[in-house]
Scaffold this active site. Structure first.
Site, PDB file in Angstrom:
ATOM      1  CG  ASP A 165      -2.103   0.945   1.051  1.00 49.82           C
ATOM      2  OD1 ASP A 165      -2.375   1.351  -0.101  1.00 49.82           O
ATOM      3  OD2 ASP A 165      -2.739   1.294   2.043  1.00 49.82           O
ATOM      4  CB  ILE A 168       0.153  11.211   2.155  1.00 47.80           C
ATOM      5  CG1 ILE A 168       0.263  11.021   0.639  1.00 47.80           C
ATOM      6  CG2 ILE A 168       0.801  12.522   2.567  1.00 47.80           C
ATOM      7  CD1 ILE A 168      -0.438  12.093  -0.170  1.00 47.80           C
ATOM      8  CG  HIS A 169       2.024   8.364   6.966  1.00 51.36           C
ATOM      9  ND1 HIS A 169       1.094   7.896   7.852  1.00 51.36           N
ATOM     10  CD2 HIS A 169       2.132   7.416   6.003  1.00 51.36           C
ATOM     11  CE1 HIS A 169       0.658   6.713   7.451  1.00 51.36           C
ATOM     12  NE2 HIS A 169       1.272   6.400   6.329  1.00 51.36           N
ATOM     13  NE  ARG A 170       2.415  15.609  12.640  1.00 48.90           N
ATOM     14  CZ  ARG A 170       1.537  15.988  13.561  1.00 48.90           C
ATOM     15  NH1 ARG A 170       0.377  16.510  13.194  1.00 48.90           N
ATOM     16  NH2 ARG A 170       1.804  15.856  14.833  1.00 48.90           N
ATOM     17  CD  GLU A 233      -5.121   2.770  -1.401  1.00 50.95           C
ATOM     18  OE1 GLU A 233      -6.023   2.534  -0.583  1.00 50.95           O
ATOM     19  OE2 GLU A 233      -3.963   2.317  -1.270  1.00 50.95           O
ATOM     20  CD  GLU A 289      -1.489  17.992  10.365  1.00 51.55           C
ATOM     21  OE1 GLU A 289      -2.126  17.919   9.289  1.00 51.55           O
ATOM     22  OE2 GLU A 289      -0.693  17.113  10.734  1.00 51.55           O
TER      23      GLU A 289
END
Length: 490
Positions: A165, A168-170, A233, A289
């Site tokens: 998979d 997106i992460h910070r 995805e 954010e």
């Protein structure tokens, strides 16, 4: 004739002669707070501090401290621009993405000599290796925990490699070979994989891919139930382009990387190891954010031990400002598609379109356009709202409007709530539900009765649809149709 391969550079080539959508500057800019500070005025939009506006994507060609690199910001900070990039009507992007999810095109692996992302390779074993000097990740504000990778796509797999998979992460750069990653467990598939590796006390190989075709980034933000565990995805991006996304084997880890990325960072998420997010600044803030506020620095984010950085010649660092219109495109458009798919399965033909506007950061608010064809349809609009809440816990407010209302025009939506709405009968409040922990109002001290722990919220439905049997009392003023109206502007 060789088929052109879609990547970030191909997209920019298609935009380069369109000044409304793309601009380059050779003026020097510092990645430490200045790049975001400049773009805030030019094109960030969303819920960024005012003044801001919708404007072109901006390429900074001269970056302080990084003579060979460029930084691109705002590529997706306009829904109209996303439509142009996808060669689609921007009003129908939710429907278009639904089709892509239904007919994914699986990624393919190419040999090393076909992977421009591996043109230049820096290994952590090199004596002068330091990601802080290799990757021009911006610090969005002067109070950030550090330089953040905000548009980096993490590629990972289950331990048996049966599932892969991208999410997106910070991610904040903490040291010369160390990155802190915030993983929201329970909603991201990478979180499922990291739990598996952590239980086995085994480092998890991953790659971070930066500088990508927006089809890849937007496709990657789909979440359950639309894309269940095991659904990669990257197939959505393949369907958007009708061309498989190209992967390549990592150079230092047993994992795939995106072959046409501008940068890839290889490494391992370390098991049972945590780090303070603002370790180097102690500001208490992470970064801006999507709700429009600075996120709190997490006292214990997971740790990525970096083993290599690879990049193309004259690489492009792609970045996003959290509360900007760009985040709305990344998070909001796939959510619109998912809501359309869900409600059409349950009550087909009754929701004609969905828009997640900047006011909700792409996650908190949906405007749903309702079709009523008979009196028996009355009430289905509210069931559609409840369906959306049940599937997407981050959704907080749903506004229901009729088909004659332009859901992309907030003036039209607010007109509806002033002329087709009575607060004593058209408001639904659902208390004590789950939402997103980044909403600063979701604190027990804000509402001790209904918010037991942070991340709980009351949900709101504003039903601005006309009762079916009263339609004749709510007809808009009708104007003459003039086919050649644009001639009068010549």
């Amino acid at each position: 004739m060789t088929e052109k391969q879609y990547d970030l550079r191909q997209v920019l080539a298609e935009l380069q002669n369109d000044p409304a959508n793309y601009h380059e500057t050779n003026l020097e800019a510092d990645p430490n707070a200045e790049i975001s500070g400049i773009y805030r005025y030019i094109g960030a939009g969303g819920t960024v501090e005012r003044p801001t506006q919708e404007g072109p994507a901006l390429m900074f060609n001269t970056i302080t401290g990084f003579p060979d690199a460029r930084v691109l910001i705002g590529l997706m900070a306009s829904r109209r621009r996303v439509g142009k990039i996808f060669h689609q009507n921007w009003r129908n992007l939710g429907h278009f993405l639904n089709q892509a999810v239904e007919q994914p095109v699986a990624p393919v692996t190419v040999p090393e000599d076909q992977a421009p992302a591996h043109t230049v390779i820096h290994r952590a074993t090199d004596p002068d290796f330091d990601i802080r000097r290799l990757v021009p990740a911006p610090t969005n504000t002067e109070y950030d925990a550090g330089p953040y990778i905000t548009a980096g796509l993490v590629y990972g797999s289950s331990m048996d490699k049966s599932k892969s998979d991208v999410t997106i992460h910070r991610m904040v750069i903490e040291g010369k070979d160390e990155i802190g990653i915030y993983i929201l467990h329970g909603s991201r598939h990478i979180g499922v994989f990291t739990d598996e590796y952590e239980a086995a006390n085994t480092p998890m190989p991953i790659t971070i891919n930066i500088g990508l075709d927006p089809a890849v980034l937007i496709g990657a933000t789909f979440e359950p139930p639309t894309t269940p565990l095991g659904f990669n995805e990257l197939g959505v991006a393949g369907a958007i382009r009708q061309q498989a996304v190209q992967l390549v084997d990592g150079v230092t880890v047993d994992e795939k990387a995106l072959a046409r990325a501008e940068y890839t960072i290889e490494g391992y998420i370390m098991p049972n190891e945590r780090i303070q997010e603002d370790l180097n600044t102690h500001t208490g803030h992470a970064m801006p954010e999507f709700p429009g506020y600075n996120g709190d620095a997490n006292p214990a984010v997971q740790v990525i031990k970096v083993t290599a950085v690879t990049h193309r010649e004259h690489p492009i660092m792609q970045t996003v400002i959290g509360p900007s219109e760009e985040h709305v495109s990344l998070a909001g458009i796939p959510t619109e598609a998912s809501i359309l798919d869900l409600v059409n399965r349950a009550i087909p033909g009754k929701v004609t379109n969905v828009y997640n506007p900047p006011a909700g950061g792409g996650k908190f608010m949906s405007i749903m356009q309702i079709h009523k064809s008979e009196l028996a349809d009355e009430g289905l609009q509210r069931q559609a709202a409840i369906l959306a809440f049940s599937a997407f816990k981050e959704l907080k407010t749903v506004i229901l409007v009729d088909e004659d209302v332009d859901i992309f025009d907030m003036n039209d939506v607010m007109w509806t709530l002033n002329t087709r709405f009575q607060a004593n009968r058209d408001i639904m409040v659902l208390e004590g539900m789950r939402n997103h922990p980044l909403d600063p109002s979701e604190l027990p001290e804000y509402d001790p009765t209904h918010i037991r722990v942070r991340g709980m919220s009351s949900k709101l439905v504003l039903d601005g649809t006309v009762p079916f049997d009263m339609r004749d009392k709510f007809e808009r003023a009708q104007f003459k149709h003039v086919a050649n109206w644009q001639d009068y502007l010549k």
